[in-house]
Design an enzyme around this catalytic site. Structure first.
Site, PDB file in Angstrom:
ATOM      1  N   SER A  45       4.480   0.769   8.953  1.00 52.74           N
ATOM      2  CA  SER A  45       3.505   1.201   9.968  1.00 52.74           C
ATOM      3  C   SER A  45       4.221   1.429  11.290  1.00 52.74           C
ATOM      4  O   SER A  45       5.190   0.735  11.617  1.00 52.74           O
ATOM      5  CB  SER A  45       2.415   0.137  10.153  1.00 52.74           C
ATOM      6  OG  SER A  45       1.445   0.268   9.127  1.00 52.74           O
ATOM      7  N   ASP A  79       0.099  -3.756  -5.116  1.00 57.03           N
ATOM      8  CA  ASP A  79       1.095  -3.983  -4.072  1.00 57.03           C
ATOM      9  C   ASP A  79       1.534  -5.462  -4.122  1.00 57.03           C
ATOM     10  O   ASP A  79       0.680  -6.360  -4.138  1.00 57.03           O
ATOM     11  CB  ASP A  79       0.417  -3.658  -2.725  1.00 57.03           C
ATOM     12  CG  ASP A  79       1.377  -3.601  -1.562  1.00 57.03           C
ATOM     13  OD1 ASP A  79       2.561  -3.337  -1.789  1.00 57.03           O
ATOM     14  OD2 ASP A  79       0.905  -3.790  -0.413  1.00 57.03           O
ATOM     15  N   HIS A  80       2.822  -5.715  -4.140  1.00 52.91           N
ATOM     16  CA  HIS A  80       3.363  -7.087  -4.134  1.00 52.91           C
ATOM     17  C   HIS A  80       2.800  -7.996  -5.230  1.00 52.91           C
ATOM     18  O   HIS A  80       2.375  -9.126  -4.945  1.00 52.91           O
ATOM     19  CB  HIS A  80       3.157  -7.758  -2.772  1.00 52.91           C
ATOM     20  CG  HIS A  80       3.913  -7.090  -1.684  1.00 52.91           C
ATOM     21  ND1 HIS A  80       5.265  -7.212  -1.534  1.00 52.91           N
ATOM     22  CD2 HIS A  80       3.511  -6.257  -0.696  1.00 52.91           C
ATOM     23  CE1 HIS A  80       5.663  -6.492  -0.500  1.00 52.91           C
ATOM     24  NE2 HIS A  80       4.620  -5.883   0.022  1.00 52.91           N
ATOM     25  N   GLU A 119      11.751  -4.885  -6.316  1.00 54.24           N
ATOM     26  CA  GLU A 119      12.250  -5.015  -4.941  1.00 54.24           C
ATOM     27  C   GLU A 119      13.532  -5.841  -4.891  1.00 54.24           C
ATOM     28  O   GLU A 119      13.649  -6.875  -5.542  1.00 54.24           O
ATOM     29  CB  GLU A 119      11.184  -5.645  -4.019  1.00 54.24           C
ATOM     30  CG  GLU A 119      11.678  -5.794  -2.576  1.00 54.24           C
ATOM     31  CD  GLU A 119      10.574  -6.071  -1.544  1.00 54.24           C
ATOM     32  OE1 GLU A 119       9.382  -6.016  -1.889  1.00 54.24           O
ATOM     33  OE2 GLU A 119      10.929  -6.331  -0.381  1.00 54.24           O
TER      34      GLU A 119
HETATM   35  P1  13P Z   1       2.799  -2.465   7.203  1.00 50.38           P
HETATM   36  O1  13P Z   1       2.372  -3.850   7.526  1.00 50.38           O
HETATM   37  O2  13P Z   1       3.922  -2.010   8.067  1.00 50.38           O
HETATM   38  O3  13P Z   1       1.661  -1.485   7.224  1.00 50.38           O
HETATM   39  O4  13P Z   1       3.386  -2.479   5.707  1.00 50.38           O
HETATM   40  C1  13P Z   1       2.514  -2.420   4.607  1.00 50.38           C
HETATM   41  C2  13P Z   1       3.184  -2.685   3.315  1.00 50.38           C
HETATM   42  O5  13P Z   1       4.398  -2.691   3.185  1.00 50.38           O
HETATM   43  C3  13P Z   1       2.328  -2.935   2.166  1.00 50.38           C
HETATM   44  O6  13P Z   1       3.056  -3.306   1.033  1.00 50.38           O
HETATM   45  O1  G3H Z   2       2.426  -6.056   2.405  1.00 54.14           O
HETATM   46  C1  G3H Z   2       1.325  -6.588   2.512  1.00 54.14           C
HETATM   47  C2  G3H Z   2       0.130  -5.737   2.652  1.00 54.14           C
HETATM   48  O2  G3H Z   2      -0.029  -5.309   3.986  1.00 54.14           O
HETATM   49  C3  G3H Z   2      -1.089  -6.433   2.106  1.00 54.14           C
HETATM   50  O3  G3H Z   2      -1.538  -7.431   2.930  1.00 54.14           O
HETATM   51  O4  G3H Z   2      -1.858  -9.381   1.412  1.00 54.14           O
HETATM   52  O5  G3H Z   2      -3.034  -9.238   3.629  1.00 54.14           O
HETATM   53  O6  G3H Z   2      -3.714  -7.753   1.734  1.00 54.14           O
HETATM   54  P1  G3H Z   2      -2.598  -8.540   2.389  1.00 54.14           P
HETATM   55 ZN    ZN Z   3       4.830  -4.427   1.448  1.00 50.69          ZN
END
Ligand code: 13P
Ligand code: G3H
Ligand code: ZN
Length: 324
Positions: free
Chosen positions: A229, A94-95, A146
């Site tokens: 969320s 993720d990211h 993205e």
């Molecule tokens: P939320 O913070 O809304 O759960 O989003 C999570 C997210 O986009 C993780 O990449």
């Molecule tokens: O989009 C971000 C996710 O909620 C991950 O969060 O970098 O704190 O693990 P984090």
């Molecule tokens: Zn995200």
């Protein structure tokens, strides 16, 4: 030594998204950092027969340790089978914020990665995303890019203000990079404080007009929603009842996400809701059982409540139950 996700029993997101597009649902992408969260995601998705993307941020990966994570993913696949389900599971970064991180994840068993160049100028975002795609596709790993910026914290990338995705950019981005899916910004945002609303006011609706224009320009192409969320009130209230201080926490209404899931949105990301549920139940146990100090006695109820929440999301928000 490099390990392929295929050895771990994972799949990439290609077929998952093709099926989600045809079936008018979204595959849930749930973040995890620890054992209990992953157990809950696996159990909930096995019991609802839902495909699932288990995802970790850069921060989560260094928290859990890359080697531990690989075996946790292997364990999750085996565990879902023991629960009698044969659900497709992808392990996703993720990211991702650099080419090197994406390569490292691909070499350690990830089946899908996100390269988040959304904060870069358009041409630089294209160049970075394309570089990741070229490497990933050699390993049959899928890539999410993205366009547009969400407000809130995206691991290393943080932004105070959002700007919506410009639909005029999407065709060139997808064509020039070869990405497999595209995250867009239509009014969602990361974290538990998504909107500033006064009492009695409702949250601003998502920009479905932008989503529709993106769909028109990229027919049949998988779209991703981050920051999705719902910041469920019952858990925010429980946290505050037992000593927490979450003021004005607001999320995306479930009916809006349900509408998005029926469109080209094939992946919906949820992290904060899991954090809220977990914290609420741990706080409740600490308050009601002050003599308790066995972690299983406070992590167990948190895990059980997480299973309930994820099942309900699969059934009523993602529409992914019984699609595995
Ligand atoms: P939320 O913070 O809304 O759960 O989003 C999570 C997210 O986009 C993780 O990449
Ligand atoms: O989009 C971000 C996710 O909620 C991950 O969060 O970098 O704190 O693990 P984090
Ligand atoms: Zn995200």
């Amino acid at each position: 030594m490099a390990v392929s996700y295929k050895e771990l029993g994972l799949v990439n997101t290609r077929e998952m998204f093709a099926n989600a597009m045809k079936g008018g649902y979204a595959v849930p992408a749930y973040n995890f950092n620890n054992l209990e969260q992953l157990q809950a995601i696996t159990q909930a998705c096995a019991e609802t027969k839902s495909p699932v993307i288990i995802q970790v941020s850069k921060g989560a990966r260094s928290y859990a340790n890359a080697t531990m994570l690989r075996y946790m993913a292997l364990g999750a696949v085996q565990y879902s089978k023991e629960l009698g389900a044969n659900i497709p599971m992808a392990l996703h970064l993720d990211h991702g914020d650099s080419y090197e991180l994406c390569v490292d994840c691909i070499n350690s068993g990830f089946s899908s990665v996100m390269i988040d160049g959304s904060h870069l100028p358009f041409k630089e975002n294209i160049a970075l995303t394309k570089k990741v795609v070229d490497f990933a596709h050699q390993h049959d790993v899928t890539v999410e890019g993205e366009l547009g910026v969400l407000a809130g914290i995206e691991d290393e990338v943080s932004s105070e203000h959002s700007h919506y995705t410009d639909p005029q950019e999407v065709e060139e981005f997808v064509k020039s990079t070869g990405v497999d899916s595209l995250a867009i910004s239509i009014g969602t945002s990361h974290g538990a404080y998504k909107f500033k609303v006064k009492p009695g006011e409702s949250v601003p609706p998502l920009r479905f007009d932008i989503l529709e224009e993106v769909e028109r320009r990229l027919p049949g192409f998988p779209i991703v929603l981050h920051g999705a969320s719902s910041v469920l009130t019952e858990y925010v209230e429980l946290i505050n009842q037992y000593g927490g201080k979450l003021e004005n926490a607001v999320g995306i209404p479930e009916d809006q996400l349900r509408r998005a899931a029926k469109s080209a949105v094939c992946k919906i990301n949820v992290d904060s809701d899991g954090r809220l549920v977990f914290t609420a139940k741990v706080r409740e146990t600490f308050a009601l059982e002050p003599k308790e100090f066995d972690p299983r006695k406070y992590l167990g109820p948190a895990r059980k409540e997480l299973v309930k929440m994820y099942k309900s999301k699969n059934e009523s928000v993602m529409g992914s139950a019984d699609k595995a």
